[in-house]
Motif scaffolding. Structure first.
Motif, PDB file in Angstrom:
ATOM      1  N   GLU A  96      20.318  24.068 -40.162  1.00 17.92           N
ATOM      2  CA  GLU A  96      21.393  23.239 -40.929  1.00 17.92           C
ATOM      3  C   GLU A  96      21.524  24.123 -42.383  1.00 17.92           C
ATOM      4  N   ASN A  97      20.549  24.702 -42.832  1.00 14.45           N
ATOM      5  CA  ASN A  97      20.532  25.218 -44.292  1.00 14.45           C
ATOM      6  C   ASN A  97      21.254  26.630 -44.169  1.00 14.45           C
ATOM      7  N   GLY A  98      21.992  26.890 -42.983  1.00 12.81           N
ATOM      8  CA  GLY A  98      22.535  28.302 -42.958  1.00 12.81           C
ATOM      9  C   GLY A  98      21.789  29.329 -42.732  1.00 12.81           C
ATOM     10  N   GLN A  99      20.309  29.310 -42.346  1.00 18.54           N
ATOM     11  CA  GLN A  99      19.451  30.489 -42.266  1.00 18.54           C
ATOM     12  C   GLN A  99      19.035  30.366 -40.647  1.00 18.54           C
ATOM     13  N   TRP A 100      18.334  31.549 -40.005  1.00 21.06           N
ATOM     14  CA  TRP A 100      18.128  31.696 -38.678  1.00 21.06           C
ATOM     15  C   TRP A 100      16.773  31.172 -38.692  1.00 21.06           C
ATOM     16  N   SER A 101      16.340  30.666 -37.431  1.00 19.14           N
ATOM     17  CA  SER A 101      14.886  30.029 -37.089  1.00 19.14           C
ATOM     18  C   SER A 101      13.990  31.073 -37.263  1.00 19.14           C
ATOM     19  N   ASN A 102      13.883  32.395 -36.950  1.00 19.43           N
ATOM     20  CA  ASN A 102      12.907  33.251 -36.794  1.00 19.43           C
ATOM     21  C   ASN A 102      13.717  34.712 -37.333  1.00 19.43           C
ATOM     22  N   PRO A 103      12.765  35.481 -38.044  1.00 20.58           N
ATOM     23  CA  PRO A 103      13.262  37.041 -38.271  1.00 20.58           C
ATOM     24  C   PRO A 103      13.860  37.770 -37.044  1.00 20.58           C
ATOM     25  N   LEU A 104      14.414  38.458 -37.338  1.00 26.34           N
ATOM     26  CA  LEU A 104      14.940  39.972 -36.273  1.00 26.34           C
ATOM     27  C   LEU A 104      13.924  40.213 -35.521  1.00 26.34           C
TER      28      LEU A 104
END
Length: 937
Positions: free
Chosen positions: A742-750
């Motif tokens: 929801e905050n515009g961030q991905w749940s985990n790193p690449l």
């Protein structure tokens, strides 16, 4: 008393003897031991068994009446061991299907000894047999298959002027009877259609018995108008003469005529007078506003200002705004309608033809024009029409150069210079290779290569036997033939010729007797169907006439006389067109008609249009056929938007549908103070501002790729990105799937990709081996297949996979058991005689009875002590001429008197006389031994 005492002493002596013997022979087995055996049940026949058997003795145990099986006991160290299978109920096979009935098992779970089936008649049929059940006995099914007959309705009497379509005297369940007036000058009253229900009662007589009355109209009362003359009663099709009062006009321009409409006589159109007014469309058409607003009717002399949106204009003035005045005749001085911006004729030197006249060179948005390009060019993207869009004509450009890729053949070579591409009308010469003859040329055309010839294999035609009544003469690659005296060729003429084509004679015909007729002639607006009838004990060739829809047969059948069809006139006179019919109704863009398509529509019939999803209809949705013509079409399907549904927005929806160009205002819930607008554009909402935060699609490092279908550089909350390694010898480290939060961030790193380790020689499998030779090293994801040794069965497997240096995949080979005799097959049998014992993996082939179709199979396989493989024999269908005569039908094509048809085969019928009735079609399929016959009346 003496006998009883003696018997008791004898039994006591035998028991004592058995006990003593068992004590003397500790390795013996007894009948009592078998009764306690874990496989013992009441289906065994132990009447012939002894009380005791010595060690090592083998005993065959039989089955009771109605059961079968192969079971042996072996006495080993005082204990019973068994071979074979328990006694199973004997199978009776299929109990037999009853026509117009279904059956179900009332006792038991299969068609075996002791089971019972009960038959239930279909809806509308009654049981006439004394019993409705069959039982599976030791010798098979008892009794006979029950019989069901259709319920019959009482006869119906109607007046002489009523036409009856259907059997009103001896109707059975499902039969339909329709009524109509014999004269078109009469109106139908009461029931128009009735049907015989499942209880033998007529349904549809609630409105009374059918009668016919003469069509008459009375002079109407007209508000603000009056009828001229003093006529008390009008006949059908007579016109009403009336006038309107001052400052009023006729509501309809067409004359009002006394017309038969269904079951009533009415004035069509309705004679009405209305006040002279100028009308405006409210709500306004798309992109149109009025001033003054909220009014739709104006008196002569009043004015209205019409304003269009930026991309529309007034059709005649081509301006965005105009003032129009209501005239005395109720018409506007300028038509107050906004139209879309139009497209002008394109100035393109590559166009050779533009199918729009100079007088009509402008086209509205969405209009299309057929066009062609100059030689050497073709229409882009394969389109046939140019479309007017807001950005001009599409496709853009309209024409593209024609090119063909070089074409290769296995049996021919190109002569001359070889090019990768060729231009329009370029020719490429090919010579055929050895073993083939000829040459050919390919020409580059608009749709690709146009082939003028092909290579043919060098062969000759064999002079094999032909029809014994055919005399032939060969000359080179030609064969000339004629029939013996008393015979003639099947098609036409008295002689013919054939050509040798690819090793086969093409054009050779069969001979028929001179007195027989040739193939059916071509019937205009219909077809002829060949058949035979019996007359005075002799077979007579017949041709039955089947006219197309909208045409009626003047004669129902033709007879073959002295080798010619007795036409009794011209072929053109056989199928005649029905009068006063309409052709199919006109097409309306983005709409369909809710009734079935017909080639002809009778006068008075109606069709109703329905817009596709996301479109709303404007105008009268129903169109009527009158005297061969459709009433003037005034229907449009207008695209709209549904209510805007978005949880991230805060707004108020004032209505359920919004037209193109309408705007609503909203506020972002999670972004205080942010206000935006959404515009309806051709059925979709276009938002000026997105409220929810989005995740930006990251740039992937070398070796890592995105497998998700990504159409934008940003993704919404809850959407996922999935990654994979480009190199198959690499594995992914980290989470392969990321979720947008929801905050515009991905749940985990690449994640990252790293080289996977190789595997050594695959491990040994006890009782089995690898299917192919093994190597010292294997790549990541490479598979190795295993197989078990003979007489071993595999559990799991059969593959092991190299995963980052380790072999993955569980399997086990264990010794498999053999099988006894294969099981029986209902309506079928094994192809060869069977054995008592079969090895693991050994197969047995089955076949079905003649005309039965096999489903599954044809093999059953011994798999670790059990027979595997599903096989069924599907029952055939039988239809004879007695059944068809009762239904007034015959085969569409000539067949035997008694027909055997396999499961899933289709048979096409046609009426011997009359027309089809009921819901069954004339093409029916054989399904599990049952085929339903259609009925004609």
């Amino acid at each position: 008393m003496h006998v009883t005492t003696t018997s008791c002493i004898l039994l006591l002596w035998m028991h004592t003897l058995t006990f003593v013997k068992s004590q003397d022979n500790p390795g013996a087995c007894t009948l009592e031991d078998f009764k306690k055996y874990h496989l013992y049940d009441g289906n065994f026949d132990i009447s012939g068994m002894q009380a005791s058997y010595p060690g090592g003795r083998q005993v065959k145990v039989g089955c009771n009446v109605g059961y079968s099986g192969f079971f042996k006991l072996l006495c080993v160290e005082g204990k019973w061991q068994h071979r074979g299978t328990n006694c199973q109920p004997r199978s009776c096979g299929h109990p037999g299907d009853a026509q117009f009935a279904d059956f179900q098992l009332r006792k038991g779970d299969d068609f075996v000894f002791g089971s019972e089936v009960v038959y239930i008649c279909h809806k509308g049929f009654q049981m006439v047999s004394r019993t409705n059940f069959r039982r599976c006995m030791a010798e098979g099914w008892d009794g006979v298959i029950p019989v069901c007959e259709a319920q019959q309705c009482p006869s119906i009497n109607v007046p002489n002027n009523v036409n009856v379509m259907g059997d009103a005297e001896e109707a059975t369940y499902g039969n339909v009877v329709r009524f109509s007036c014999k004269s078109s000058n009469y109106i139908m009253k009461g029931a128009r259609e009735i049907y015989c229900d499942e209880n033998g009662d007529w349904k549809g007589l609630e409105d009374g018995n059918p009668t016919c009355e003469v069509v008459k109209c009375e002079p109407p009362r007209i508000e603000n108008g009056f009828v001229l003359g003093d006529i008390k009663e009008y006949n059908e099709r007579e016109i009403l003469n009336f006038e309107c009062n001052l400052q009023h006009k006729r509501a309809q321009e067409l004359p009002s005529r006394c017309t038969k409409t269904g079951d009533r006589a009415e004035w069509i159109p309705t004679p009405e007078c209305e006040e002279i007014k100028c009308e405006l469309t409210l709500p306004p058409l798309q992109g149109t506003t009025y001033e003054p607003a909220h009014r739709s009717r104006f008196s002569p002399g009043e004015t209205v200002t019409v304003t269009c949106e930026e991309r529309s204009w007034i059709g005649r003035t081509r301006t965005r705004s105009v003032e129009t005045t209501c005239n005395e005749d109720g018409q506007w001085s300028v038509r107050p309608v906004c139209q879309e911006v139009t497209c002008i004729r394109p100035q393109d030197r590559l166009l050779s033809r533009w199918d729009a006249s100079w007088r009509d060179e402008t086209k509205k948005l969405g209009d299309t024009v057929r066009y062609t390009c100059i030689s050497g060019y073709k229409r882009k993207d394969g389109v046939t029409r140019a479309t007017c869009t807001r950005d001009g004509w599409e496709p853009n450009p309209l024409c593209e150069e024609i090119k063909c890729r070089s074409q290769q053949f296995n049996n021919a070579d190109i002569t001359g210079k070889i090019q990768a591409e060729y231009r329009y009308n370029d020719h490429v010469q090919y010579n055929c290779k050895r073993g083939y003859e000829g040459s050919f040329t390919l020409t580059c055309k608009e749709d690709g290569w146009d082939r003028s010839n092909e290579c043919t294999a060098i062969t000759g035609c064999p002079t094999t036997s032909f029809d014994r009544r055919l005399k032939v003469w060969q000359h080179g690659d030609k064969l000339y033939f004629r029939c013996e005296d008393g015979y003639k060729p099947l098609s036409k003429g008295w002689w013919g010729e054939a050509t040798c084509v690819h090793g086969v004679w093409s054009g050779v015909e069969s001979c028929i007797e001179e007195q027989k007729c040739r193939e059916a002639p071509e019937i205009p607006n219909g077809e002829g169907i060949l058949g035979n009838t019996e007359q005075h004990g002799q077979t007579q060739e017949m041709m039955f006439i089947d006219c197309n829809e909208g045409y009626s047969a003047k004669i129902e059948e033709l007879t073959c006389r002295d080798g010619r069809w007795d036409l009794n006139g011209s072929l053109d006179d056989i199928c005649k067109s029905n009068h006063d019919n309409c052709s199919p109704p006109p097409k309306v863009e983005n709409a369909v008609i809710t009734t079935c398509y017909r080639k002809q529509y009778p006068s008075g019939s109606e069709v109703t249009y329905q817009c596709r999803d996301k479109y709303t209809i404007e105008g009268n949705a129903t169109l009527k056929c009158t005297a061969g013509e459709w009433k003037e079409l005034n229907i449009q399907c207008i695209l709209y938007c549904d209510q805007l549904m978005d949880e991230s927005l805060d707004f108020r929806a004032e209505k359920k549908k919004y037209m193109t160009g309408e705007i609503i205002e909203y506020q972002c819930k999670n972004r205080a103070g942010i206000i935006g607008t959404a515009t309806c554009q051709h059925g979709k909402w276009a938002k000026a501002i997105e409220c929810e935060e989005k995740c930006r699609v990251p740039e992937t490092p070398a070796g890592l790729t995105i497998t998700t279908d990504v159409t934008d550089d940003q993704m919404k909350k809850g959407q996922h990105l999935t990654f994979a390694c480009e190199n198959s010898n690499h594995i992914i480290k980290g989470n392969a799937t990321l979720e947008c939060l929801e905050n515009g961030q991905w749940s985990n790193p690449l994640p990252t990709c790293e080289a996977a380790q190789q595997c050594r020689t695959p491990p040994h499998l006890s009782g089995g081996r690898t299917k192919t030779w093994t190597r010292n090293t294997y790549r990541h994801n490479e598979k190795v297949e295993y197989v078990c040794d003979r007489d071993y069965g595999m559990e799991g497997g059969p593959f092991k996979t190299c995963v980052d240096g380790d072999w993955v995949g569980e399997m086990r080979c264990r010794r498999a058991q053999g099988c006894g005799r294969p099981p029986p097959l209902s309506d079928g049998d094994t192809k060869r005689s069977t054995k008592q014992l079969y090895q693991h993996n050994e197969k047995v082939e089955y076949i079905c009875q003649r005309y039965y179709v096999m489903k599954g199979g044809p093999f059953k396989t011994c798999n670790d002590g059990e027979w595997t493989g599903e096989i069924r024999c599907l029952q055939a269908c039988t239809v004879n001429r007695d059944d068809m005569n009762r239904h007034n039908i015959r085969f569409r094509f000539s067949r035997d008197d008694k027909l055997y048809s396999e499961h899933d085969d289709e048979i096409e019928f046609t009426c011997t006389r009359g027309r089809p009735v009921g819901t069954l079609g004339m093409r029916q399929k054989c399904e599990h031994g049952v085929i339903h016959l259609p009925t004609c009346q």
